[in-house]
Design an enzyme around this catalytic site. Structure first.
Site, PDB file in Angstrom:
ATOM      1  N   ARG A 141       1.353   7.413  24.488  1.00 43.20           N
ATOM      2  CA  ARG A 141       1.709   8.836  24.488  1.00 43.20           C
ATOM      3  C   ARG A 141       0.935   9.828  23.887  1.00 43.20           C
ATOM      4  O   ARG A 141       1.210  10.941  23.333  1.00 43.20           O
ATOM      5  CB  ARG A 141       3.009   8.681  23.568  1.00 43.20           C
ATOM      6  CG  ARG A 141       4.019   8.020  24.154  1.00 43.20           C
ATOM      7  CD  ARG A 141       5.452   8.133  23.392  1.00 43.20           C
ATOM      8  NE  ARG A 141       6.423   7.277  24.339  1.00 43.20           N
ATOM      9  CZ  ARG A 141       6.643   6.021  23.917  1.00 43.20           C
ATOM     10  NH1 ARG A 141       5.960   5.262  23.199  1.00 43.20           N
ATOM     11  NH2 ARG A 141       7.702   5.286  24.752  1.00 43.20           N
ATOM     12  N   GLU A 190       0.642  27.803  31.161  1.00 40.84           N
ATOM     13  CA  GLU A 190       0.500  28.704  32.543  1.00 40.84           C
ATOM     14  C   GLU A 190       1.924  29.023  33.110  1.00 40.84           C
ATOM     15  O   GLU A 190       2.429  28.707  34.070  1.00 40.84           O
ATOM     16  CB  GLU A 190      -0.014  27.739  33.468  1.00 40.84           C
ATOM     17  CG  GLU A 190      -0.621  28.443  34.794  1.00 40.84           C
ATOM     18  CD  GLU A 190      -1.395  27.575  35.775  1.00 40.84           C
ATOM     19  OE1 GLU A 190      -0.741  27.321  37.074  1.00 40.84           O
ATOM     20  OE2 GLU A 190      -2.280  26.937  35.487  1.00 40.84           O
ATOM     21  N   ARG A 206      -2.047  32.779  32.575  1.00 44.71           N
ATOM     22  CA  ARG A 206      -3.205  31.636  33.025  1.00 44.71           C
ATOM     23  C   ARG A 206      -2.984  31.528  34.462  1.00 44.71           C
ATOM     24  O   ARG A 206      -3.990  31.114  34.997  1.00 44.71           O
ATOM     25  CB  ARG A 206      -2.839  30.586  32.167  1.00 44.71           C
ATOM     26  CG  ARG A 206      -3.976  29.391  32.534  1.00 44.71           C
ATOM     27  CD  ARG A 206      -3.618  28.293  31.636  1.00 44.71           C
ATOM     28  NE  ARG A 206      -4.719  27.199  31.680  1.00 44.71           N
ATOM     29  CZ  ARG A 206      -4.988  26.076  30.992  1.00 44.71           C
ATOM     30  NH1 ARG A 206      -4.206  25.918  29.908  1.00 44.71           N
ATOM     31  NH2 ARG A 206      -5.845  25.339  31.696  1.00 44.71           N
ATOM     32  N   HIS A 266     -14.753  21.299  45.803  1.00 44.40           N
ATOM     33  CA  HIS A 266     -13.442  22.103  45.256  1.00 44.40           C
ATOM     34  C   HIS A 266     -14.303  23.510  45.102  1.00 44.40           C
ATOM     35  O   HIS A 266     -13.420  24.667  45.915  1.00 44.40           O
ATOM     36  CB  HIS A 266     -13.401  21.519  43.876  1.00 44.40           C
ATOM     37  CG  HIS A 266     -12.140  22.559  43.091  1.00 44.40           C
ATOM     38  ND1 HIS A 266     -10.789  22.716  43.579  1.00 44.40           N
ATOM     39  CD2 HIS A 266     -12.437  23.570  42.269  1.00 44.40           C
ATOM     40  CE1 HIS A 266     -10.213  23.378  43.138  1.00 44.40           C
ATOM     41  NE2 HIS A 266     -10.953  23.870  42.190  1.00 44.40           N
TER      42      HIS A 266
END
Length: 363
Positions: A122, A238, A242, A266
């Site tokens: 986690r 975001e 952002r 990319h």
């Protein structure tokens, strides 16, 4: 501090961290040691980077228990299946919650390592050592981690901030020209988005930067990271501002998806996407024709594509863009330009203009 060494802080409260930018940083163990709290360290890298920099990084970690996982190189390996190999290695080595992962490589390695760090027990610490220009100015900063799904790019992931980002621009010396150009797409993006002075600096010095002038590269990387860090500090997850960092990305991700990940790098796909966004901004009545030409010219000088070389139909491209993670309620949200250096997010553009741009670039 000399001009070849700079430090920038990403201000996120108790999740704040430094970005070290400069030359010969991988010759100084303090940059790494200061950000590792436990004894267990796993370096995640790929088959291309390992022969170049793995031993150099391992030498900086002599006081730690170090394991290494070497992944295959390429965007097509940015998957859950590849991430599982990291989990397998961590569990077999009995790594605990105090462990630190080190991402040594480009954006794919950084994204997978960050996602593994966010998920293992986690959440454990990780450090970014980006070795490509694109990862240095974009993916290593801001804590966005994740992997691709065959139906969409970066659709599975988590926000997980690194402990530090160590950008040694000497690693760019082994970067081929195509990869360097791909990284320049993200550098130039910051000029289009909100920093017209930076755009002017890039235009003035583009030939020297493409010739790998180290001081200019450090300046360009620093400015790019500074611009991104400011946005991330305001909007870590975001929810608003952002999203502006995604100029050209919705178009670009659509192109990558349709042609297959890896057909275009990319940054190359983002270059085409930014030019498409500029054309749509012109049709929307914002950019002048000379602004669009200015966009095209600097991309070409950075040896980046501004048209799609390959068969892409309008229908395929629109479908791929519709499942982009920036779409809301089925609407394709795009970052457009009010002016060069002034961007905005919108799903309220003319559909006629949108389809016109798609038809110009598809075949």
């Amino acid at each position: 501090m000399s001009s070849l060494h700079k430090i920038l802080d990403v201000e996120l409260g108790n999740k704040s961290y430094p970005i070290y930018i400069g030359s010969k940083l991988l010759s100084n163990k303090s940059y790494l040691e200061n950000h590792i709290s436990g004894k267990q360290v796993m370096i995640i890298t790929n088959s291309t980077i390992a022969p170049l920099y793995l031993d150099k990084v391992k030498k900086l970690l002599e006081k730690f228990i170090v394991e290494v996982t070497i992944l295959p190189d390429g965007e097509k390996y940015k998957t859950l299946e590849t991430t599982k190999t990291i989990f397998d290695a961590l569990l077999e080595a009995q790594f605990d919650r105090s462990a630190t992962l080190i991402a040594l490589g480009g954006g794919v390695i950084g994204d997978i390592t960050g996602f593994a760090a966010a998920s293992y027990q986690r959440g454990i610490n990780f450090i970014q050592i980006p070795t490509t220009l694109l990862s240095q100015v974009d993916s290593s900063v801001g804590g966005k981690t994740g992997v691709n799904h065959e139906l969409g790019k970066n659709m599975i992931g988590a926000f997980h901030q690194p402990e530090a980002v160590i950008i040694d621009v000497d690693t760019l010396e082994t970067l081929n020209d195509r990869e360097f150009s791909a990284g320049m797409a993200e550098v130039i993006k910051y000029g289009f988005l909100g920093n017209i002075g930076f755009l002017a600096m890039l235009e003035k010095n583009i030939d020297a930067i493409m010739s790998r002038d180290k001081n200019l590269i450090i300046e360009a990387v620093y400015q790019s990271c500074e611009d991104k860090a400011k946005v991330v500090a305001e909007d870590e997850f975001e929810k608003g501002k952002r999203a502006l960092l995604n100029l050209g990305h919705t178009f670009g991700h659509g192109i990558e998806n349709v042609l297959g990940y890896g057909t275009y790098l990319h940054g190359e796909a983002i270059s085409i996407g930014m030019y498409m966004a500029a054309k749509l901004s012109e049709l929307e009545g914002h950019l002048k024709l000379e602004d669009v030409e200015r966009v095209k010219n600097i991309l070409i000088k950075a040896k980046l594509p501004t048209s799609i070389d390959g068969k892409v139909t309008s229908e395929e491209l629109i479908k791929a863009m519709s499942i982009d993670k920036k779409a809301i309620d089925g609407n394709i949200r795009l970052v457009l330009l009010q002016n060069l250096g002034d961007s905005y997010l919108s799903d309220d553009y003319s559909s006629d203009n949108f389809y016109q741009v798609i038809s110009i670039f598809s075949k």
